[in-house]
Design an enzyme around this catalytic site. Structure first.
Site, PDB file in Angstrom:
ATOM      1  N   LYS A   1      -1.258  -4.053  -3.147  1.00 29.28           N
ATOM      2  CA  LYS A   1      -1.896  -3.966  -4.725  1.00 29.28           C
ATOM      3  C   LYS A   1      -2.893  -2.891  -4.808  1.00 29.28           C
ATOM      4  CE  LYS A   1      -4.479  -7.080  -6.849  1.00 29.28           C
ATOM      5  NZ  LYS A   1      -5.562  -6.562  -7.281  1.00 29.28           N
TER       6      LYS A   1
ATOM      7  N   ASP B   1      -7.065  -5.529   6.358  1.00 22.50           N
ATOM      8  CA  ASP B   1      -7.979  -4.524   6.025  1.00 22.50           C
ATOM      9  C   ASP B   1      -8.738  -4.016   6.856  1.00 22.50           C
ATOM     10  OD1 ASP B   1      -9.405  -2.863   4.403  1.00 22.50           O
ATOM     11  OD2 ASP B   1      -8.734  -4.055   2.426  1.00 22.50           O
ATOM     12  N   LEU B   2      -9.485  -2.998   6.823  1.00 19.89           N
ATOM     13  CA  LEU B   2     -10.464  -2.518   7.798  1.00 19.89           C
ATOM     14  C   LEU B   2     -11.498  -3.699   8.363  1.00 19.89           C
ATOM     15  CD1 LEU B   2     -11.278   0.941   6.173  1.00 19.89           C
ATOM     16  CD2 LEU B   2      -9.808   0.720   8.033  1.00 19.89           C
TER      17      LEU B   2
ATOM     18  N   HIS C   1      -2.347   4.201  -4.878  1.00 23.77           N
ATOM     19  CA  HIS C   1      -2.809   5.017  -5.550  1.00 23.77           C
ATOM     20  C   HIS C   1      -3.946   5.839  -5.066  1.00 23.77           C
ATOM     21  CE1 HIS C   1      -5.526   2.412  -8.259  1.00 23.77           C
ATOM     22  NE2 HIS C   1      -5.787   2.162  -7.014  1.00 23.77           N
TER      23      HIS C   1
ATOM     24  N   VAL D   1      -1.770  -5.941   2.735  1.00 20.81           N
ATOM     25  CA  VAL D   1      -2.164  -4.574   3.297  1.00 20.81           C
ATOM     26  C   VAL D   1      -3.365  -4.058   2.415  1.00 20.81           C
ATOM     27  CG1 VAL D   1      -1.794  -2.177   4.209  1.00 20.81           C
ATOM     28  CG2 VAL D   1      -0.143  -4.216   4.756  1.00 20.81           C
ATOM     29  N   GLY D   2      -4.446  -3.841   2.782  1.00 24.34           N
ATOM     30  CA  GLY D   2      -5.553  -3.563   2.259  1.00 24.34           C
ATOM     31  C   GLY D   2      -5.872  -4.313   1.091  1.00 24.34           C
ATOM     32  N   GLY D   3      -6.096  -5.729   1.672  1.00 21.25           N
ATOM     33  CA  GLY D   3      -6.027  -6.883   0.644  1.00 21.25           C
ATOM     34  C   GLY D   3      -7.657  -7.151   0.536  1.00 21.25           C
TER      35      GLY D   3
ATOM     36  N   ASP E   1      -5.985  -1.023  11.075  1.00 12.32           N
ATOM     37  CA  ASP E   1      -5.777   0.605  10.400  1.00 12.32           C
ATOM     38  C   ASP E   1      -4.528   0.657  10.032  1.00 12.32           C
ATOM     39  OD1 ASP E   1      -5.609   3.132   9.566  1.00 12.32           O
ATOM     40  OD2 ASP E   1      -6.958   3.755  11.222  1.00 12.32           O
TER      41      ASP E   1
END
Length: 354
Positions: free
Chosen positions: A254, A220-221, A258, A196-198, A240
């Site tokens: 990863k 990812d987007l 944050h 996710v968000g790769g 999303d």
């Protein structure tokens, strides 16, 4: 004022001078990267004079070249990015590489080149001017500088999006090998994994290459996935993470959480929980576990700096302590977790739904 008191007074003045112009070190570093000074020295297998370096930067160096280079190299030598010593015949000073400057080599991986160019770009420096505004009246520095958050700005500016993806991509080479080494047994029982968000898929490809039995999905987007290259064993899916996440045996995150506030992280993790099996699923988080009391940590200052970066650039993001991670995971439905330290800035956090 007594002698000892006056000494402390002068020391304080010296420290303020250093803090006041600390940005000059970053600018000198960016300049060295743009001019490929480390690569020039490395290609000649030994130290070079400034005249020799200048001759490889431009066919016809400017009369100012040596003067500029002398002054740019001085702070970098002081910070031990490069070495400097007189030649054996007492001639010109020779400049060489150190263990630090080897991270500046364009043609060698891993390196920090794309991240240095990204973080020192005027677009990324602008939000730093708004920190005090955030303290006084709230809001996010990046939004104040550019009128929208980083993710929307990237989606609307292809050139910036490419630079941002390159900057994030270099961390694949820096961190992922350490993750694979420190977590090699953890991937063995996973049949399918969603990153996710790769980004453009570099992490997912390295994991699948190392563990070919895994069915890898890079998520990812859409505007990020649109620029992703084809990798063997990796499927790219646009979407999303605040809406829904593809189902898998495990989720890999990863340097994603944050970037977001506590409440938004809870949303992301709840969607991760929905995407994994209740009894056997897990979420693998690679992120900083902040410990301000560890004085022997070589990355301590870097982690403090990165927390400031999150404040300047993200949507309420921050670097978290173990207590903050525990609270976050519990609210999202993960009562059990395990932290594995690795030889890098982040740690590995395994979160389990039962």
């Amino acid at each position: 004022m007594k002698g000892e008191e006056f000494g402390d007074f002068l020391k304080g003045q010296a420290e303020i001078w250093q803090l006041l112009f600390a940005f000059t070190g970053s600018m000198a570093l960016k300049c060295a990267v743009q001019l490929r000074i480390a690569d020039i020295i490395n290609s000649h297998l030994g130290p070079l004079t400034l005249s020799q370096i200048a001759s490889h930067i431009a066919d016809s160096p400017s009369p100012d070249s040596i003067s500029y280079l002398t002054r740019i190299m001085r702070p970098l030598v002081h910070k031990k990015v490069f070495t400097a010593h007189r030649s054996s015949d007492g001639g010109e000073t020779l400049y060489g590489l150190t263990h630090t400057s080897r991270w500046l080599l364009w043609d060698s991986k891993p390196n920090f080149v794309p991240l240095i160019l990204l973080e020192n770009n005027p677009l990324m420096l602008a939000p730093w001017q708004y920190l005090s505004h955030g303290v006084k009246d709230g809001g996010r520095p990046f939004d104040k500088a550019h009128g929208c958050d980083l993710w929307r700005f990237a989606s609307e500016n292809p050139e910036f999006n490419e630079m941002f993806n390159d900057g994030m991509g270099c961390m694949v080479d820096i961190f992922t090998e350490e993750v694979l080494a420190g977590y090699k047994d953890g991937f063995g029982c996973i049949g399918s994994l969603v990153n996710v968000g790769g980004g453009i898929g570099g992490d997912m490809y390295k994991i699948v290459k190392s563990h070919p039995h895994i069915k890898g999905v890079n998520f990812d987007l859409p505007h990020v996935i649109a620029t992703a290259p084809t990798y063997p064993g990796v499927s790219h899916v646009g979407g999303d993470m605040f809406v829904t996440i593809p189902n898998a045996d495990a989720i890999f995150l990863k340097s994603v959480l944050h970037d977001w506030s506590h409440d938004l992280c809870v949303e992301i993790l709840k969607n991760c929980r929905k995407a994994i099996p209740e009894n056997t699923g897990k979420v693998i988080i690679v992120d900083i576990v902040f410990d301000a009391d560890d004085e022997d940590d070589i990355f301590k200052e870097a982690r403090i700096i990165l927390d400031m970066v999150m404040m300047a650039h993200t949507n309420g993001g921050k670097e978290r302590t173990e207590f903050e991670w525990k609270k976050l995971l519990e609210e999202a439905g993960f009562p059990r977790y395990k932290i594995t330290r690795i030889s890098a800035i982040p740690s590995i956090i395994e979160a389990y739904p039962i």
